[in-house]
Structures are given as structure tokens and as C-alpha cells.
Design an enzyme around this catalytic site. Structure first.
Site, PDB file in Angstrom:
ATOM      1  N   THR A 228       1.158  -1.282   0.022  1.00  0.00           N
ATOM      2  CA  THR A 228       0.019   0.082   0.105  1.00  0.00           C
ATOM      3  C   THR A 228       0.900   1.229   0.040  1.00  0.00           C
ATOM      4  O   THR A 228       2.053   1.106   0.561  1.00  0.00           O
ATOM      5  CB  THR A 228      -0.913   0.110   1.387  1.00  0.00           C
ATOM      6  OG1 THR A 228      -1.944  -0.945   1.056  1.00  0.00           O
ATOM      7  CG2 THR A 228      -1.705   1.506   1.379  1.00  0.00           C
ATOM      8  N   ARG A 256     -12.658  -8.719  -2.272  1.00  0.00           N
ATOM      9  CA  ARG A 256     -12.427  -8.245  -0.849  1.00  0.00           C
ATOM     10  C   ARG A 256     -12.588  -6.695  -0.911  1.00  0.00           C
ATOM     11  O   ARG A 256     -11.505  -6.197  -1.776  1.00  0.00           O
ATOM     12  CB  ARG A 256     -11.432  -8.960  -0.303  1.00  0.00           C
ATOM     13  CG  ARG A 256     -10.823  -8.549   0.957  1.00  0.00           C
ATOM     14  CD  ARG A 256      -9.643  -7.988   0.870  1.00  0.00           C
ATOM     15  NE  ARG A 256      -8.932  -7.603   2.293  1.00  0.00           N
ATOM     16  CZ  ARG A 256      -7.937  -6.830   2.426  1.00  0.00           C
ATOM     17  NH1 ARG A 256      -7.176  -6.243   1.268  1.00  0.00           N
ATOM     18  NH2 ARG A 256      -7.265  -6.649   3.580  1.00  0.00           N
ATOM     19  N   GLY A 258     -10.525  -3.900   1.353  1.00  0.00           N
ATOM     20  CA  GLY A 258      -9.603  -3.669   2.644  1.00  0.00           C
ATOM     21  C   GLY A 258      -9.839  -2.193   3.254  1.00  0.00           C
ATOM     22  O   GLY A 258     -10.871  -1.678   2.956  1.00  0.00           O
ATOM     23  N   ASP A 259      -9.026  -1.799   3.836  1.00  0.00           N
ATOM     24  CA  ASP A 259      -9.282  -0.366   4.721  1.00  0.00           C
ATOM     25  C   ASP A 259      -8.883   0.663   3.795  1.00  0.00           C
ATOM     26  O   ASP A 259      -9.186   1.851   4.095  1.00  0.00           O
ATOM     27  CB  ASP A 259      -8.334  -0.293   6.047  1.00  0.00           C
ATOM     28  CG  ASP A 259      -6.842  -0.543   5.667  1.00  0.00           C
ATOM     29  OD1 ASP A 259      -6.463  -1.294   4.625  1.00  0.00           O
ATOM     30  OD2 ASP A 259      -5.991   0.346   6.278  1.00  0.00           O
ATOM     31  N   THR A 279      -1.317   1.610   6.382  1.00  0.00           N
ATOM     32  CA  THR A 279      -0.686   0.419   5.560  1.00  0.00           C
ATOM     33  C   THR A 279      -0.728  -0.763   6.507  1.00  0.00           C
ATOM     34  O   THR A 279      -0.138  -0.854   7.589  1.00  0.00           O
ATOM     35  CB  THR A 279       0.498   0.513   4.874  1.00  0.00           C
ATOM     36  OG1 THR A 279       0.855  -0.710   4.126  1.00  0.00           O
ATOM     37  CG2 THR A 279       1.411   0.896   5.789  1.00  0.00           C
ATOM     38  N   GLY A 280      -1.326  -1.963   6.414  1.00  0.00           N
ATOM     39  CA  GLY A 280      -1.268  -3.092   7.199  1.00  0.00           C
ATOM     40  C   GLY A 280      -2.245  -4.003   6.668  1.00  0.00           C
ATOM     41  O   GLY A 280      -2.777  -3.940   5.525  1.00  0.00           O
ATOM     42  N   GLY A 282      -5.409  -5.105   6.538  1.00  0.00           N
ATOM     43  CA  GLY A 282      -6.650  -4.113   6.424  1.00  0.00           C
ATOM     44  C   GLY A 282      -7.802  -4.492   7.307  1.00  0.00           C
ATOM     45  O   GLY A 282      -8.622  -3.594   7.995  1.00  0.00           O
TER      46      GLY A 282
END
Lengths: 362, 362
Positions: A228, A256, A258-259, A279-280, A282
Site C-alpha cells: 500500500t 474483498r 480492505g481498509d 498500511t497493514g 486491512g
């Protein structure tokens, strides 16, 4: 080289991917880079967090990341120095990282289970709390630019997939062939992850678990990474902005989300407090409402940006939420906080000297 | 009847849809229903907020809403009284509203620009901060049940459209023919909204503005309504849960995603604070991170649920964000707060007496 990759993948699968902050007082890998002086403008960017370690980052790769991070942070900084807006600076920096195969966004997006690339991006303007986001786009070279158009020229905040691309065409975007997003590295990573997942499923591990364990393997750093990219900026007019762009998780399925495209989770900006890009893993950032949580803690609990960022990353993310965030506040304080061994990041303030970092202790 | 509809649509288009809280001190339509006593368990549900006024709600329609709201709140309450989980109670209540054509969710979902129905739903469990969400599903009778399966049986929080439906099939859901979601009322509303939008576009008003102005017209109440259903509950074990389900905005385009499936925006639950479900102009609820904001204000600013809910709805939502929210805290205090003339809502606590309301002052 392949053996090293397999070794690190195994370490990751044995638990190395887990958030290390369950005992935050004993964690030596956390790192916060913060400047405490007030400054008129500044920018922070990131290119993902993960097990980015000196020992398995060859000099050539380190050089490539350093150069690209510097190019990206300088692009945004130049705009700010000339009196341009934080929003414009964020877009310029993110676009450069989207155009590079080094990062999991745009050109370098990871592959889905179906060997496609589904990209997500979002932006928020701290001046008026306007926001734009797209998810699941497959033919847009720079998703961050489409998120901007959603914010500016649609009545909506968030559009998905085909609909978002129909809107893109109305806005004059030229859709690109999915082949543009093909990179050999990412494709091979997908094959490796699929083989690993299948083996685990065959041995009786529920797919729910196998999918996640393998999803963050990154062949570029020979280990796992929450890819990300993102940028946050403060301009000379006192306005903050944040932007995030990603290809998501390798081998992701079922469309899907994500965040990264979710305002409050992966991206947030408010002139009253700060601008944040995450970033991680999500799912944990969504459940923790991570980006907005930093702002809420500053606004309601009167914490500093650094205190709030540390608390969110090391204490508040639920479960095994691994990753990091970058932030800048309305006084120009900058932060990069992460609970992983490393994070690709760069800072540039009033003094015009870029600081590029990627490992945990530098 | 048609003339009345047109009249109210005009009022709405002339500005009646605007959030009334720009001068919160002078607004007489706000209403908060809160019980301050501590109780072991309780449930609050909503069926959308809008210009729900006695004068244009015939007795027969009022009766129909009252009966369905009572059925839905009792379904959840029965589960709680028997010691069942808040999560189970929320699902049961939402499902009943999804199955009724009275509400803009499931069976009664509004139509998109393309004459389809795209539904969104989400759930959050306050015990462990687990969450599940789906957006843009077109063949799932009860999106809230699919959101539950995403939470329980996938590694993800949020799935979209076809992918979400592929996952649904793997989970044993039978996909339904889109014809199931056809209701004459909603279809006619779409035609009316399209005609109005076209007329405005032809007269030079940017589509960005016309789309939104007409999107919340609701023929059932002969005026505008932010449809969406939701439930929040506290169970005897001290656990909170929240759920929200919607068909979104009439005439929505480009696979727009609103706040209902977004954790933190439309839905949030945390045992430490509260469970929240929102209904309103989704874009503003996303930008305001409305559901989580109530929780953050309780956690960091030590506000009561009622104070936090009032502040979010009447002061913090950016721009013209109209709508409302329901909430319950860990002590069983219940609230329904809205800046629109009315909101379909029902409360039921330990005493087992349902309170059903829909107008601003009752």
C-alpha cells in the site's frame, strides 16, 4: 535466493507476521520518527510496512526504493514549497508510487485469486472533510486520480468496480488494458501463495486461516509486507490532506475490500487535528477505525499526534493487526509509526531535506 | 395523492432535505429518546429517518409501520430475554425489516439508475470488535445474514457484489431472482426521480446536484426519507452488537457504496462504550465517521451516550448531513437521535414493554 524466500515465508507463517505489540513495553522494533518543531508545511509518504530488514534487502533494491521514495516525496514537496495545496501534493506523491512496480499499488498491484488486479484508493481533504474513494477498479492506471474525481465531480464518496470505471470514462479517463498491471514478480508470488495455500488446505487447515497467512508474502523483500502506498501533507495555507492507494492482498477473493478505500480506516484528514494514511492488515484497521482513531484521540483526549499514533498502532488495533501509519498534524509535526520490523517511508519539511527510511532502527 | 407527493417532493427539492442543524439551538424537530436507568438488556431498532409527519401518514400506513416495528423489536427482545446474544437479537430484528416491503432494505430495497437493486449491510460484535459487511449484492434475500457469514467464516470484513455472492453460495445461501426485490412503489419512485432529474439536467443544473436532491424521495411517506434499517442491542452477558441494512439511494449510479456497510460510518459496536446504527445521507456519515465518532466521544471525552449522539447528529456531521442514529450503551441506556422531522424507531428494555415511535414529538 529462492531458499531464503522460502525460509522467510516459513518464519512468517510460523507467526512472524503477527503483530508484535501484545507486549508493547518489550518491543524493540517499533520506531517513531517525529519532529516536534512547528513548521509551515511538510509531507510524509509511505510505501508499505512489513518485515523489511537490512539482511535481506540487497543494496540494489535498497537503492531503488530510496530513489523512488525520494522522487515521490520531492514531487509533493515542490508543490507545497510553491504554495500549492496539500491535496495536490498528496496526489502527486501517490501517483509516482502508483506508477512504479516497486510498490503494491497501480503498476505494481498484487494479483487476486483469479489472476486479476483489483485496486482501491481514497483521498480526504482536511479543509472541508470532503472525500473520494474507489474500490475494485481493474482498468485505471492511477486509482488515486479517480478517487479525486469521485470527490470533486460526483455526489458520492465511494464507487466500486465497473460502475467506478464507467464514471472514470465519463470523466475522460482512458481505461488501460489489464496487461499494464502485469509484473512477473507479483505473478510468481501469486503462484507461490496459491501452492502454499493449497498444501495447507489439503492438510486440513481451514481456508479462512490459510488465505490470510499467505496473503502478505512479498517476493520483493523476500518476506511479508503489507503493501500500500500513501501520503499526508500540510500546505502553507494550513490545510491538511491524506491519500492511500493499494492492490490489496495477494490471492484475495470474493471482491474483498480492505481498509485503504475506507474513509476513517485507511485514510483520514481534518484541519483541526491531522492527516493519516495507513498500511497493514486491512481487516484490523477497519475494525479499529485506525485513521480516524488518531484524529479522535487528538481531538477528544488532547493527545499529541505522536502519542495518538503510537497508541493506535501498538495498543488499540484489535487482534493481530500488523502494520503502520504515517501522519502530519496542523503544526507540521510528522510521524511514521509501525509494529512491523520496517516500513518504507520518507519525510520532507520546510528545510527541504528529504529523510528516507525503511528499516526499524536507522 | 399524486399531487400531494409532487408537492412534498417539491418542498424537499426546494431545500427541505437539508440538515436542519445549522442552527441547532433553534431546531424544534430534534428529539432524543433516552432512558437513564441501568438495565440488564435492551434493544433499539430503526427503519429510517426523514420527513415523516403525522399530516401525511395515513392511519393505515401508520398502523402497518407500528405493527412491523413491534414485530421486529419483539423478535430481538425475545432472544435477549432468553439469554441469547446481542448479535443474534440484532440479526433477528433486522431480518424481519429486510423481509418487509415497508423499509428500504431487502425486499423493499430502492432501485438503482439501471432499475436493479444493490444492497449493503454490516454487523459488528462489541465483544471482540469482529465485523462483517457486504455491499452491492443483488441476489441475496437477507444481506444481514451474509454480512454475518463474512464475519464468521471468511478472513475478511467486507466483500462486494459478485464476489460476495460467490462466497454466499459457498456458504449455502440460495441466491434469489432479482424479481423478488421488485415492488411497484419503489419502481414508480425511480421513474419519478429519473424524470425529475432529467428535467433539472435539461435546465442546466449539474447532474452532481440533481442526482442527490432527488435520491431520497420516498413515495411511502409522500416525501423524502433516508431509508435503511438497523438494530443495536445489549444482552444479559454484557455484550453489545449493531447491524445495519439498506438498499441505498434511489437512482444511485456507478456502484455507489454508502455508509451502511462501512464499519465506523454506518455501524459500530464496542463493549467498552456503545453499539450504533445510522441512517441518513450516507456520504456525510462516511465523512463524519458517525457511528465510531459516538463511541470515540464516549471513550475519550467521557460523554454519555445521549450527549455523544446529540453532538454527532446535530454538530459534527459535515455539511448538510441529514439523518439519525440509534444507540445503546453498556449500561442499557437507549437513544434515537435525528435531525429530520421523524424517524421510524422502537425500543424495548427489561420491562418488556415496546415503545414504538415515528414522529418528532410524541
Amino acid at each position: 535466493m529462492k531458499n531464503i524466500a522460502v525460509l522467510f515465508l516459513c518464519i512468517c507463517l510460523m507467526g512472524g507476521c503477527k503483530k508484535t505489540s501484545e507486549k508493547p513495553e518489550s518491543v524493540s522494533l517499533q520506531k517513531s520518527v517525529a519532529s516536534s518543531q512547528t513548521q509551515d508545511f511538510g509531507i510524509v509518504i509511505h510505501g508499505g510496512a512489513g518485515s523489511i530488514l537490512k539482511d535481506h534487502t540487497p543494496d540494489s533494491l535498497r537503492m531503488a526504493y530510496t530513489q523512488k521514495l525520494e522522487e515521490a516525496v520531492r514531487a509533493g514537496h515542490t508543490i507545497l514549497a510553491e504554495g500549492g495545496s496539500a491535496m495536490k501534493a498528496v496526489r502527486a506523491s501517490v501517483k509516482i508510487m502508483e506508477d512504479s512496480p516497486l510498490f503494491n499499488a497501480g503498476k505494481g498491484a498484487v494479483f487476486t485469486h483469479e489472476s486479476t488486479n483489483e485496486m482501491d484508493a481514497s483521498l480526504m481533504d482536511g479543509k472541508n472533510l470532503k472525500a473520494g474513494a474507489v474500490a475494485g477498479v481493474m482498468h485505471v492506471k492511477n486509482p488515486i486520480e479517480l478517487a479525486y474525481k469521485v470527490m470533486e465531480n460526483s455526489p458520492h464518496v465511494m464507487l466500486y468496480g465497473e460502475g467506478a470505471e464507467e464514471f472514470a470514462q465519463e470523466q475522460g479517463f482512458e481505461l488501460v488494458d489489464p496487461a499494464y498491471f502485469y509484473t512477473q514478480d507479483r505473478y510468481e508470488t501469486l503462484q507461490r501463495v496459491k501452492a502454499k495455500t493449497k498444501k495447507e488446505e489439503d492438510s486440513g487447515i481451514p481456508r479462512k486461516d490459510t488465505l490470510v497467512k499467505t496473503a502478505f508474502y512479498d517476493s520483493k523483500i523476500e518476506d511479508y509486507k503489507f503493501g500500500t502506498v500513501g501520503a499526508v501533507a500540510l500546505d502553507k495555507h494550513g490545510n491538511l490532506a491524506a491519500g492511500t492507494s493499494t492492490g490489496g492482498m495477494t490471492n484475495k477473493r470474493w471482491n474483498r475490500i480492505g481498509d485503504s478505500p475506507i474513509i476513517g480506516a485507511g485514510t483520514y484528514a481534518n484541519n483541526k487535528t491531522c492527516a493519516i494514511s495507513c498500511t497493514g492488515w486491512g481487516e484490523y484497521f477497519i475494525r479499529g477505525d485506525a485513521a480516524y482513531d488518531v484524529s479522535a484521540m487528538m481531538e477528544y483526549a488532547v493527545k499529541s499526534l505522536e502519542e495518538a499514533a503510537k497508541t493506535v498502532i501498538n495498543e488499540k488495533l484489535p487482534g493481530e493487526g500488523g502494520g503502520g501509519l504515517i501522519g502530519i498534524d496542523s503544526r507540521g509535526n510528522m510521524v511514521a509509526e509501525f509494529n512491523t520490523p520496517g516500513m518504507f517511508r520518507a519525510f520532507m519539511g520546510e528545510n527541504g531535506k528529504p529523510v528516507i527510511e525503511m528499516f526499524g532502527k536507522e
